[in-house]
Design an enzyme around this catalytic site. Structure first.
Site, PDB file in Angstrom:
ATOM      1  N   HIS A  65      -8.492   2.627  -0.706  1.00 45.80           N
ATOM      2  CA  HIS A  65      -9.079   1.486  -1.410  1.00 45.80           C
ATOM      3  C   HIS A  65      -8.332   1.219  -2.719  1.00 45.80           C
ATOM      4  O   HIS A  65      -8.033   0.059  -3.062  1.00 45.80           O
ATOM      5  CB  HIS A  65     -10.560   1.808  -1.677  1.00 45.80           C
ATOM      6  N   GLU A  68      -4.989  -0.280  -2.041  1.00 41.96           N
ATOM      7  CA  GLU A  68      -5.148  -1.699  -1.672  1.00 41.96           C
ATOM      8  C   GLU A  68      -5.231  -2.569  -2.932  1.00 41.96           C
ATOM      9  O   GLU A  68      -4.571  -3.602  -3.041  1.00 41.96           O
ATOM     10  CB  GLU A  68      -6.411  -1.871  -0.824  1.00 41.96           C
ATOM     11  N   GLU A 143      -6.865   0.370 -11.867  1.00 41.24           N
ATOM     12  CA  GLU A 143      -7.503   0.058 -10.587  1.00 41.24           C
ATOM     13  C   GLU A 143      -8.307   1.226 -10.027  1.00 41.24           C
ATOM     14  O   GLU A 143      -9.259   1.020  -9.274  1.00 41.24           O
ATOM     15  CB  GLU A 143      -6.451  -0.387  -9.565  1.00 41.24           C
ATOM     16  N   GLU A 165     -16.683  -0.107  -9.196  1.00 42.54           N
ATOM     17  CA  GLU A 165     -17.129  -0.856  -8.011  1.00 42.54           C
ATOM     18  C   GLU A 165     -17.909   0.048  -7.062  1.00 42.54           C
ATOM     19  O   GLU A 165     -18.976  -0.313  -6.571  1.00 42.54           O
ATOM     20  CB  GLU A 165     -15.901  -1.436  -7.296  1.00 42.54           C
TER      21      GLU A 165
END
Length: 662
Positions: A65, A68, A143, A165
């Site tokens: 993730h 990505e 990120e 997230e």
């Protein structure tokens, strides 16, 4: 182009026309790099490109993730911090995103504009093969995760886009439940790991492991390239070869998905999930009974199970759902049938329950499944579910998502695991086999094989815990305090400096030089004509009919507009309520459950709502309408009309209990 032709470094391995998607399918292999490419050629101008990689995680750090996210943070040709933010400003894309699945990562784009489509392809390809994340550690910090501290006396904290997230996602009971089901069913394979990342494990991801994951999996030999729509394929193959693929040599990438060895018996588990003290714990437990169900390469079984899920659990007349609701085990019944993985799983879930009802839930479910297998499943119910599936497949309406995009996701159910990419695009023969199965015991045999005789199952209770969030927070603070205590003054100063540097990078505007690198459309690249919408006015027995003659794959779409100008402002809420109740309550002839079954049996859906229009050229005028929308295969139009007449003129609004439920 014919099989075994070599075009710009690609060898054509397979070619065939696929009637169901009205496209010619070409399967290529790039000989030097080992990249696979599948092209669906048709006259659809909403073109789609995607490049995907098989990316099985081996832990819960969420590396797939985070990679990505990170590939999209600048690349060799486009050295901006966030090239896609700038790209979107000058793009006419119809889709632009990236998705992490439990075993793959996909980067799809779509556009109706040829130049825009080429721009999007190039930015994506440069991002996945030459990302700046490999040289710039600030990308993982931003990120993924990083230690954050602004002053020496401040406590140490975690931050990062994916970290934050997933902290939010896994605090949602529904997301957490699916993660826990997979962990229970697949303890020894990649599917047992949280591909999105578990916030408790994300800080274990180092820069070295992060770079190594990209280096291992983001290679053309592990890639699946998909093209769809009206385009010059030879020109696209030449571009892919010259600009990217010819710069790589074929290698062996160890990304094979292993099968979970079958369980010998039921696996039971109770896991907590966080709720606030104000919410309390009464009737907040989730009960889930789950099975692994073969392999996704068995398209026939997957279609059969999908039809079974709908018939048994997803309609008001569904017998298993009704049995669970009537037993008052919980407030609602849900199901998951996940097929986007090599070993799909099927779950039956009761929400708003209590943990002590777990055994009753299990025994009732298994008893009801046994009865259905022995006594047979209602044929009309199954036929209705088959009709609904046929309708969905023929309609290929995916809302705002281009259908070429959904086809690209669908082909991965077989292509990723060594099957033919076109497998999941075909459905005519399988639908016929489903219909033929109604005359025998096909669906009962599915129940026996995948549920009753299948020992690979788990029984899970996910119970609320009002102290869990506070406990986790306390443990994390303790861990971070110990980390800070072990740091020297110089290390603390370095962490403060790194925090400041990251914030400075995030707040700094892009340079003019970098912005010039992003390809944007000019006005001259954009078509000036609007797309034609065919519309003909007809008179049918004194009623004005607006008719559109377009290809709809044998489906008739019908909209009825009833003048609502007589409804007063005070009555308006009741008009909205009426639109919600139509088709959901009993009629003179049928109960609402029978009506639901007839609707599924003969139509693709009936819905109503309240809409407002204005007269052409009169922006302040008001034309309120009650709109009824319906669709059915053309051969089923008489049945649709009869149902519409019944719902609109014979609905009974006297069942107070039903209306309160709705």
């Amino acid at each position: 182009m014919e099989v075994n032709d070599r075009i710009h470094g690609f060898c054509l391995k397979h070619k065939e026309y696929i009637h169901e998607v009205d496209s010619t399918a070409y399967t290529f292999e790039h000989e030097k790099s080992g990249a696979r490419l599948f092209f669906l050629a048709n006259d659809d101008d909403n073109k789609v490109f995607s490049i995907s990689f098989r990316t099985p995680p081996v832990d819960d750090t969420g590396v797939a993730h985070i990679v990505e996210h990170s590939t999209l943070c600048g690349s060799r040709k486009y050295p901006l911090k966030e090239p896609f933010v700038e790209l979107v400003k000058g793009s006419l894309n119809t889709f632009l995103n990236a998705m992490t699945y439990p075993d793959k990562t996909m980067y799809p784009v779509a556009s109706r504009n040829d130049k825009d489509f080429q721009n999007l392809m190039d930015v994506y390809l440069d991002a996945v093969f030459y990302p700046n994340m490999r040289e710039n550690p600030q990308v993982l910090m931003q990120e993924g995760w990083h230690y954050e501290i602004e002053k020496k006396e401040d406590p140490l904290a975690y931050s990062g886009v994916v970290y934050n997230e997933m902290k939010g996602a896994l605090s949602s009971p529904d997301d957490l439940l699916e993660s826990r089901i997979m962990h229970a069913l697949y303890p020894e394979t990649t599917y047992g790991h949280e591909s999105g990342g578990d916030p408790e494990a994300i800080p274990d991801l180092t820069q070295e492991k992060f770079i190594a994951f990209h280096a291992k999996y983001y290679h053309p030999s592990n890639s699946y390239i998909y093209l769809y729509g009206a385009m010059d394929i030879e020109e696209k193959l030449r571009y892919l070869d010259e600009e990217y693929l010819s710069h790589f040599d074929r290698i062996s990438v160890p990304s094979k998905i292993d099968l979970q060895p079958a369980f010998s018996h039921l696996k039971r588990e109770t896991v907590p999930y966080p709720v606030s003290e104000e919410e309390g714990t009464d009737e907040k437990t989730f009960l889930a009974l789950s099975w692994t169900t073969g392999q996704s390469l068995d398209h026939k079984a997957m279609m059969g199970l999908e039809i079974l899920e709908h018939a048994l659990l997803r309609t008001p007349a569904a017998p298993l759902r009704k049995a669970l609701i009537d037993a008052k085990l919980g407030r609602d019944v849900d199901s998951i049938f996940e097929t986007d993985m090599l070993q799909p799983f099927f779950s039956i879930i009761v929400n708003n329950a209590e943990p002590e009802r777990l055994d009753d839930f299990y025994h009732l479910t298994m008893t009801k499944l046994q009865q259905l297998a022995e006594n047979g499943i209602d044929r009309e119910l199954l036929e209705a579910s088959i009709n609904l599936m046929e309708f969905r497949l023929r309609e290929a309406d995916f809302g705002s998502a281009p259908k070429g995009l959904i086809y690209g996701i669908r082909i991965m159910k077989s292509w990723l695991y060594g099957g033919a990419p076109e497998t999941y695009l075909r459905y005519e023969d399988l639908l016929q086999e489903m219909k033929d199965g109604l005359s025998g015991r096909y669906f009962e045999s599915l129940v026996e094989t995948y549920f009753l005789a299948n020992p690979h199952r788990s029984l899970l209770a996910m119970v609320p815990d009002t102290q869990m969030a506070a406990r986790r927070e306390k443990e994390q603070q303790k861990k971070l305090a110990a980390k800070k205590a072990a740091m020297s003054d110089a290390e603390i100063e370095a962490t403060i400096a790194a925090t400041q540097a990251l914030k400075l990078r995030q707040q700094s505007p892009e340079t003019e030089e970098a912005l010039r690198m992003i390809p944007v459309l000019k006005l001259s690249d954009i078509r000036k004509e609007s797309y034609p919408l065919p519309l003909e006015v007809r008179d049918l027995g004194g009623t004005k009919v607006l008719f559109s003659d377009v290809h709809t794959n044998g489906i008739a779409y019908l909209n009825l507009y009833f003048d609502a100008s007589a409804v007063t402002e005070e009555e308006l809420p009741y008009l909205y309520l009426l639109s919600e109740l139509l088709g959901m309550v009993d009629t003179e002839k049928h109960t609402y459950a029978e009506l639901a079954n007839l609707r599924n049996l003969h139509t693709g859906g009936i819905a109503s709502d309240v809409v407002v229009y204005t007269r052409n050229g009169e922006p302040d005028s008001l034309l309120p309408k009650l709109r009824v929308r319906a669709k059915a295969l053309v051969k089923r139009l008489p049945e649709l009309m009869a149902l519409l007449q019944e719902i609109l003129t014979e609905s009974r609004f006297t069942d107070e209990k039903r209306i309160r439920e709705l």
